[in-house]
Scaffold this active site. Structure first.
Site, short mmCIF file in Angstrom:
data_model
loop_
_atom_site.label_atom_id
_atom_site.label_comp_id
_atom_site.label_asym_id
_atom_site.label_seq_id
_atom_site.Cartn_x
_atom_site.Cartn_y
_atom_site.Cartn_z
N LEU A 115 33.44 50.10 37.90
CA LEU A 115 32.48 50.96 38.58
C LEU A 115 31.16 50.24 38.83
O LEU A 115 30.58 50.35 39.91
CB LEU A 115 32.26 52.22 37.74
CG LEU A 115 31.31 53.28 38.31
CD1 LEU A 115 31.85 53.83 39.62
CD2 LEU A 115 31.10 54.41 37.31
N THR A 168 36.25 53.71 35.75
CA THR A 168 34.89 54.17 35.44
C THR A 168 34.22 53.26 34.41
O THR A 168 33.20 53.64 33.83
CB THR A 168 34.91 55.62 34.93
OG1 THR A 168 35.91 55.74 33.90
CG2 THR A 168 35.23 56.59 36.06
N LYS A 193 36.09 33.32 45.36
CA LYS A 193 34.95 32.55 44.87
C LYS A 193 33.92 33.59 44.44
O LYS A 193 33.30 34.25 45.27
CB LYS A 193 34.39 31.64 45.98
CG LYS A 193 35.34 30.54 46.40
CD LYS A 193 34.71 29.67 47.49
CE LYS A 193 35.65 28.54 47.89
NZ LYS A 193 35.80 27.55 46.81
N ARG A 246 28.90 28.03 37.10
CA ARG A 246 28.72 28.34 38.51
C ARG A 246 29.80 29.31 38.96
O ARG A 246 30.62 29.73 38.17
CB ARG A 246 28.78 27.04 39.32
CG ARG A 246 27.63 26.07 38.99
CD ARG A 246 27.90 24.69 39.55
NE ARG A 246 29.04 24.06 38.86
CZ ARG A 246 29.46 22.83 39.11
NH1 ARG A 246 28.87 22.11 40.05
NH2 ARG A 246 30.48 22.34 38.44
N GLN A 305 36.49 43.90 24.62
CA GLN A 305 36.45 43.79 23.16
C GLN A 305 37.15 42.55 22.62
O GLN A 305 36.87 42.13 21.50
CB GLN A 305 37.10 45.05 22.56
CG GLN A 305 36.35 46.32 22.88
CD GLN A 305 37.02 47.56 22.32
OE1 GLN A 305 38.20 47.54 21.96
NE2 GLN A 305 36.28 48.66 22.25
N ASN A 357 41.75 49.78 29.56
CA ASN A 357 40.78 49.83 30.65
C ASN A 357 40.94 48.70 31.67
O ASN A 357 41.26 48.96 32.82
CB ASN A 357 39.35 49.76 30.08
CG ASN A 357 38.68 51.11 30.04
OD1 ASN A 357 39.32 52.14 30.21
ND2 ASN A 357 37.38 51.10 29.80
N ASP A 405 33.63 55.95 23.48
CA ASP A 405 34.77 55.46 24.24
C ASP A 405 35.27 54.11 23.72
O ASP A 405 36.47 53.85 23.70
CB ASP A 405 34.42 55.33 25.72
CG ASP A 405 34.35 56.69 26.42
OD1 ASP A 405 34.71 57.71 25.79
OD2 ASP A 405 33.95 56.73 27.60
#
Length: 284
Positions: free
Chosen positions: A186, A182, A169, A152, A241, A141, A67
């Site tokens: 997910l 997905t 937050k 933090r 990516q 995606n 994928d």
């Protein structure tokens, strides 16, 4: 279809071997294989074409790998909207659902014009800094704002169609397309969205306020987020990516892209079978 682009996971010897066989198969039928340059170098010096030049030349693309390889090719192809046949040489993918055994029958069908296409909504993400658009990206995606390893919790002011939603937050925020539901979404407890739908999903990553739940928006919504945390390492990640470092005050605007990704579908599977197989539903 005469000119077929070939992209592959170049560091996988299986993909290189299949690519070599595919080139021979295409040439034997009088077709023109357009081999991406990086792949060509890994195949013993074959003639290759720069990746960014291929979309304007190709009638169709074949992607060998998983994928991630397909998502990279989809961003590159972008506005051309040529059909993409994703072939998975490992386990079944959410996007690369055609198996190696199905490759050549699927190609034969494509060349006859007898194939189904799933049109997938893409996202446009623009980064603004000091009032000017600093960069713009097309993604399949998701668009993710996440903190660095030592940062933090970050504060992310979020608006929908210029109306204030909330200031999250959290460890980060995911804005995903239906296809991206997905993916990272997910794992952050976001909803699974059928890829034929048109919508955006906002999912906080480990929110400090547990009532901050994922929210699904209309497809034409524009999501605007502003980083208001100071002195934190925060990054914008596109499809997992491409990374862009964000600074305090930077604004990210996400909306539906003008163009779509067109995926050639396997004739032997449906979306729900892919879900059951990948997520192992019903096995325990």
């Amino acid at each position: 279809m005469k000119k077929i682009a070939i992209f592959a996971k170049v560091h996988d010897p299986r993909c290189r071997g299949v690519a070599d066989e595919l080139i021979t198969w295409l040439e034997g039928r009088g077709l023109v294989p357009l081999v991406e340059a990086h792949l060509a170098r890994h195949m013993g010096g074959r003639q290759g074409i720069a990746a960014e030049e291929i979309p304007a030349l190709a009638d169709m693309a074949v992607v060998l790998g998983g994928d991630g390889t397909l998502i990279s090719a989809a961003r590159l192809i972008g506005a051309r909207e040529i059909p993409i046949l994703g072939v998975n040489l490992g386990s079944l993918g959410f996007l690369t659902e055609v198996t190696l055994d199905e490759l050549y029958p699927a190609l034969e069908s494509c060349l006859r014009g007898d194939f189904r296409v799933s049109e997938r909504m893409m996202l446009r993400a623009a980064v603004e800094r000091e009032g000017r658009e600093n960069s713009c990206h097309r993604v399949l995606n998701d668009v993710v704002i996440n903190k660095g390893a030592l940062a933090r919790i970050v504060d992310i002011e979020t608006l929908v169609n210029d109306r204030y939603l909330t200031t999250y937050k959290a460890d980060g925020l995911i804005i995903s397309s239906p296809t991206g539901s997905t993916g990272y979404c997910l794992s952050a407890n976001g909803p699974i969205v059928h890829p034929a739908l048109e919508c955006l999903t906002i999912t906080p990553i480990c929110p400090h306020t547990l009532t901050n739940r994922p929210i699904v928006l209309e497809a034409d919504a524009e999501v605007t987020v502003r980083l208001i945390s100071k002195h934190e390492d925060v990054f914008l990640t596109l499809d997992g990516q491409v990374g862009v470092e964000l600074k305090c005050g930077d604004i990210v605007r996400v909306r539906r892209a003008e163009h779509r990704t067109r995926l050639v579908m396997s004739g032997s599977k449906d979306y729900f079978e892919v879900l059951r197989t990948k997520l192992k539903w019903g096995e325990r």
